[in-house]
Design an enzyme around this catalytic site. Structure first.
Site, PDB file in Angstrom:
ATOM      1  N   ASP A  54      94.661   8.014  34.327  1.00 16.33           N
ATOM      2  CA  ASP A  54      93.642   6.109  34.254  1.00 16.33           C
ATOM      3  C   ASP A  54      93.445   6.508  33.023  1.00 16.33           C
ATOM      4  OD1 ASP A  54      92.307   9.678  33.442  1.00 16.33           O
ATOM      5  OD2 ASP A  54      90.521   7.914  33.615  1.00 16.33           O
ATOM      6  N   GLU A  55      93.113   5.202  32.441  1.00 19.07           N
ATOM      7  CA  GLU A  55      92.813   3.929  31.815  1.00 19.07           C
ATOM      8  C   GLU A  55      93.583   4.754  30.036  1.00 19.07           C
ATOM      9  OE1 GLU A  55      88.405   3.814  31.196  1.00 19.07           O
ATOM     10  OE2 GLU A  55      89.012   5.854  30.884  1.00 19.07           O
ATOM     11  N   VAL A  56      95.250   4.339  30.581  1.00 20.20           N
ATOM     12  CA  VAL A  56      96.809   4.868  29.808  1.00 20.20           C
ATOM     13  C   VAL A  56      95.897   3.511  28.492  1.00 20.20           C
ATOM     14  CG1 VAL A  56      98.950   5.355  29.345  1.00 20.20           C
ATOM     15  CG2 VAL A  56      97.715   6.178  31.451  1.00 20.20           C
TER      16      VAL A  56
END
Lengths: 688, 688
Positions: A325-327
């Site tokens: 998630d949330e790269v």
């Protein structure tokens, strides 16, 4: 292929569950009279009782193994503890005379899967309890139901005569615990596993690496925990002990190692994994940070191959969560070599690069016999269909995945760190909204749901109270028939579960008085502080983060940390006010108690002021206490008007408008939950 | 000879202590303003503060070892827990800048003895705390004082500027825990060791064998624990872990194996040790029983030689307690061979035979490097003078022993299982009464005292509340200067310690609400039950045993088990009444609160009745609740008379006489502790 077969088997299991939990079979009127949570699919209540005997004898009439025997003894031990009766717990000499007969069909799998049948049948008559299940998991679930049936009566302790046929609606009923933002020691995990078992949850999703900490001992790459954890990590021995502990309770342990983002802590010891040169330090603040793994270097995958190999052996579960998630794209965009790599491979976006990374990881996982799980962001049509998507985005995202053939679970709506009410979470259903229109085959891909206990604002002292009791309502959503939707009855049973869960060792209630004492700044002097704290709740959503910059070193010792996410006292008071305003008999019954409350709140501010003079922690909430006193005063005026029939002065309510307005922001990060019921009294008085 | 030398060294140490604790040196007015227990010998209080810093740095400027470092980290961890501040605990880079400097003179002995110096000097100024001691034990004691000095203030957490010179009055400050009548698991022992350390106790006397259970694994004689314990025993590994745990906290572990009486449990596996043929069973009831070891058979001593040899290696302490109390003569008198033995050896009485037994045991102990300890009954002029007598009989018995040259400790007056008040125990002094007239050399033989937690009426759920907080007052008697006798101030500090001891893990407060909930028979519904339970105390002395036949299988889940041995709420109410009756300003201040209490008690009976209809455990105390309501009603009448000046009707008080009479017996085994204060109100009203 193996994995797709698993999904198909699971599909069949789901059909079986659906039959058992068909609403027509369930005896609705009797369910409410039993204080069970989650509610079983099917209950027929008898009229008599089975009295608890000092000799608690048990017998296995079918399959038997040490795990089952430990479970029976654990259940009997807890019954002994709860009742204070020193039970003689032993295998019956004559199985037909056993107090508790256990009839298990067959052995469970060496490593628990979602294909294992968790159904059970529990029959209690005046002479004995008989628990039948095709699989040990069903026996474990039934033993929890048995314990919940225990009741004190005028003649002593007993179980009701009952016939329960039960099975879960969803196969995946999980709780994620983040042990990275704040460290959560092994004993805290264990007591929460006991509480999870009590409400029939079956997955501990262990969020083990983050920007803020790497929490597992790696023998292959010792600088991961050695430099990335402040010394706060689980040894492999502790991990194995927790996995065994969970297995004994019918709970799978699915590890998550978040990659390629959320991974600063990895880079403290191994900066070469990152997409920009180091050195790196453990991140102390919260948010989405730049450090990201470099998916363009073969060395990265060599490292991850070694690491995943080691962890795949440590964690027996076939599922392996890679986060995803949330790269944060910054490092990838700044790196000339990564840009060149993208161009060379025809990748247009960072999403393409992440998909490449995921495919490489998936191969490593597959080699190690693991099936990949990740957050929404991993979803990409190139991924094999045995990938499981955990959706923080919602049913729409989940439905889209199912249509592409991906299995998934819902976490959106179950973020318990955000302090929403049990009712709010209870209303969320993995198979509603966009998922409701899926085909049956697609629906079967939606394995269940998982609540998330993110750890920015919790620590070992507060984590239990942020999970429990609200988690029990979510567990009911995951287990009980879809039609189980009576919110008032849910709250009635939740309050009972709240107390009952104390016996699991969870500290959601235990920690409260000591935290209040700390606020009072004086040993033993919690009465005044409790009066205030009982009627406030921490700000919801991300509001606490808006009001100050939190980090790992921020003390979590304020009233916002002590206050219950959802106050039973507030619910009771609001109910009392509603009763008073809605019908005449309740008016006379409730108004005295309401007046007494209002007078006490009004007077309490003096006590709070006196204590706050010597407590910095309490001084912070002086405005809150003052506001409660002002509200109580207004409430008393309104009540007096209601009682006497004397109208309120012209414009009185308008004058008090500011008092009744919910605060947009509050530096103490709390809401006063009696604003609404007192406003109701005022409005009723004004209307007269 | 070695042992007599030890006594002589101890004598010198005692003289040293006496100098330190001379009353002239102690700054009495400042002591009361600090909430310390036990009170240090000497305190000089400054005017400033040392603020707690998020970086808790420490440095060892003298001797240093891992035990000391663990102790410092443990103290800092507890400070972090109590304050909720995530302290960064680390050795200071520059020792001169450390927040806490530790200056220890030398290493401690490998096995703790009474000759080791426990004195310390703690100096706190605005910049740092410095703790000096000649021996690690003093550092351990000083770290507890440091923690007790922690205070919350308007600006945050701090320590007062202070200069403390402290040392114990007595070398032996013990607590006996009986783990035989009821099994007490290892973790319960550990948390009580933490609480013991918090009040500077230094001996755990572990009562390990009894008629009702043999609680230690013996590898040499496995039928001892195998058949004599119901499977409830400590493994040798657990024993070693507890000894290490205690040593880390400066506490010696002295084992007791009671012989030749109180030994039925030995005979279950080894009937040949007894003076009459078996078979034997574990005794379930309480009292003094017939089974007694046979001191006339050489095989008995051969067995004990093997057993003591094994236990002497397991328990490193040089003291070894052989019990020796309450030998029931029946078996010895019934046995022809024993009678013949007595005649042949010119023994007239059973006491002679026991003395012979003791001498034989003493030789075995000596061979194993152990010094013998036993109860009064072992006292016999033939015994070597290094024997230590533990007196359950009193100072007279102790003084007689000292005159014969035997060292001793006092336990009479410290039987905390009998539920006497803290004040009653606090008034008992090992060096008063008959011991006061001893010579200084004889007085030096009186090593201290030991409280006894006999386990007939306790279990793991209740044991902490039967030890704490009263034990803290006894610990003060053992540690603080003889002149420390202000009972009111003791209670003021005891109430603070009661809350503070929660942080050690002791469950004296934690278990109470759950026990009340069980009585209520309904989750979460403890308010009414607490109102009653807060104002009752269990019957004192042996009265509970008089009212029913207790055994190991009797549930300890009644109000008599939940009620506090000494109620702080009662003390507060009695003080409020005294204040009201003694002076006019307090009258108006207190009478409203007293009336409120009386009204609440009167009304509470209805709630109790409603709950009791569904709880057998609560139904038992209905007469008690009714009596409280009647007393409250009478109190309200009297209060009304006091307030209005209207005299009470003629003969009113006489009419109520029965109500105000203390009960001789009560089936519920409780006393209503508000009888006395309410009677005072009634008498004051009658007097008008």
């Amino acid at each position: 292929m193996m994995h797709r077969n698993r999904v198909r088997c699971a599909l069949l299991a789901a059909v079986f569950c659906a039959v058992l939990s068909a609403p027509g079979l369930s005896a609705a009127p009797t369910q409410a009279s039993l204080d069970l949570m989650p509610l079983p699919a099917n209950i027929v209540l008898g009229t008599g009782w089975l009295a608890l005997k000092p000799e608690f004898s048990f017998a296995f009439t079918g399959y038997k193994d040490p795990r089952l025997e430990r479970a029976v003894r654990r259940a009997a031990d807890r019954i002994a503890a709860r009742t204070g009766i020193p039970l003689a717990i032993a295998a019956a000499a004559d199985p037909s005379q056993a107090f508790l007969q256990i009839d298990c069909g067959a052995a469970g799998l060496p490593v628990q899967t979602f294909e294992e049948d968790e159904s059970y049948v529990l029959t209690i008559d005046a002479s004995r309890a008989v628990l039948r299940a095709p699989n040990p998991l069903g026996i474990l679930r039934g033993l929890e139901t048995l314990q919940q049936l225990l009741a004190l009566g005028p003649d002593g302790v007993h179980f009701p005569e009952v016939d329960i046929k039960d099975a879960p609606r969803f196969r995946w009923r999980g709780l994620l615990i983040d042990v990275c933002r704040h460290w959560i020691p092994a004993e805290v995990i264990k007591r929460n596993l006991d509480a999870m078992a009590a409400v029939k949850l079956n997955v501990l999703h262990w969020h083990l690496s983050e920007d803020q900490g790497f929490r597992v001992e790696s023998k292959k790459y010792p600088r991961l925990h050695g430099m990335g954890s402040d010394g706060l990590y689980y040894t492999q021995e502790e991990i194995r002990a927790i996995i065994d502990y969970a297995r004994d309770r019918g709970i799978r342990v699915i590890p998550e190692f978040d990659m390629p983002g959320h991974s600063t802590a990895w880079f403290v010891g191994y900066p070469e994994l990152a997409s920009a040169p180091g050195p790196y330090e453990i991140e102390r603040h919260y948010g989405v940070f730049k450090p990201t793994m470099d998916p363009t270097r073969e060395e990265t995958f060599k490292f991850l191959d070694g690491f995943i190999g080691e962890m795949a052996r440590l964690f027996p579960d076939p599922l392996f969560h890679i986060g995803g998630d949330e790269v944060e794209g910054h490092q990838w965009e700044e790196s000339p070599s990564i840009k060149a790599f993208k161009t060379a491979h025809g990748m247009k976006t960072n999403e393409d690069l992440q998909a490449y990374f995921n495919k490489r990881i998936q191969v490593i996982l597959k080699k190690n016999g693991k099936r990949m799980v990740g957050w929404d962001e991993i979803l990409h049509e190139d991924l094999p269909r045995d990938t499981v998507v955990q959706s923080w985005r919602g049913q729409e995202s989940l439905a889209r995945a199912a249509k592409q053939g991906f299995a998934g679970i819902l976490s959106n709506g179950y973020y318990i760190d955000l302090m929403y009410s049990a009712a709010a979470h209870y209303a969320v259903d993995p198979l509603e909204k966009e998922a409701a229109s899926l085909s049956e085959a697609e629906k079967a891909l939606i394995l269940g749901g998982e609540a998330c206990m993110w750890a920015e604002l919790i620590n070992p002292e507060t984590v239990d109270s942020r999970i429990w009791p609200r988690m029990a309502a979510i567990a009911e959503r995951f287990w009980s028939p879809q039609e189980t939707k009576d919110v008032a009855d849910m709250y009635r049973r939740l309050e009972i579960m709240n107390s009952r869960l104390d016996w699991t060792g969870a500290t959601h209630n235990l920690s409260y008085p000591k935290m209040l004492e700390r606020l009072a700044g004086k040993e033993g002097a919690i009465e005044a502080v409790k009066l205030l704290a009982d009627f406030v709740e921490p700000l919801r959503g991300y509001s606490r983060h808006d009001s100050r910059e939190y980090s790992q070193t921020t003390p979590l010792n304020r009233m916002a940390d002590a206050a219950r996410p959802e106050s039973f006292a507030v619910r009771a008071f609001a109910g009392m006010v509603d009763g008073m305003l809605s019908d005449a008999p309740a008016f006379s019954r409730n108004r005295r108690e309401i007046r007494h409350r209002l007078m006490t709140w009004k007077a309490n501010h003096e006590s709070i002021k006196a204590l706050a003079a010597n407590s910095a922690l309490l001084a912070e909430v002086l405005p809150l206490s003052e506001r409660l006193a002002a509200l109580a005063d207004a409430g008393l005026t309104a009540l007096q008007s209601l009682e006497s029939g004397q109208p309120l002065p012209n414009g009185w309510l308008e004058e008090k408008a500011a008092l009744f307005q919910a605060l947009e922001k509050a530096p103490y990060e709390l809401e006063l939950m009696v604003v609404e019921p007192i406003r109701k009294i005022a409005e009723a008085a004004q209307k007269r």
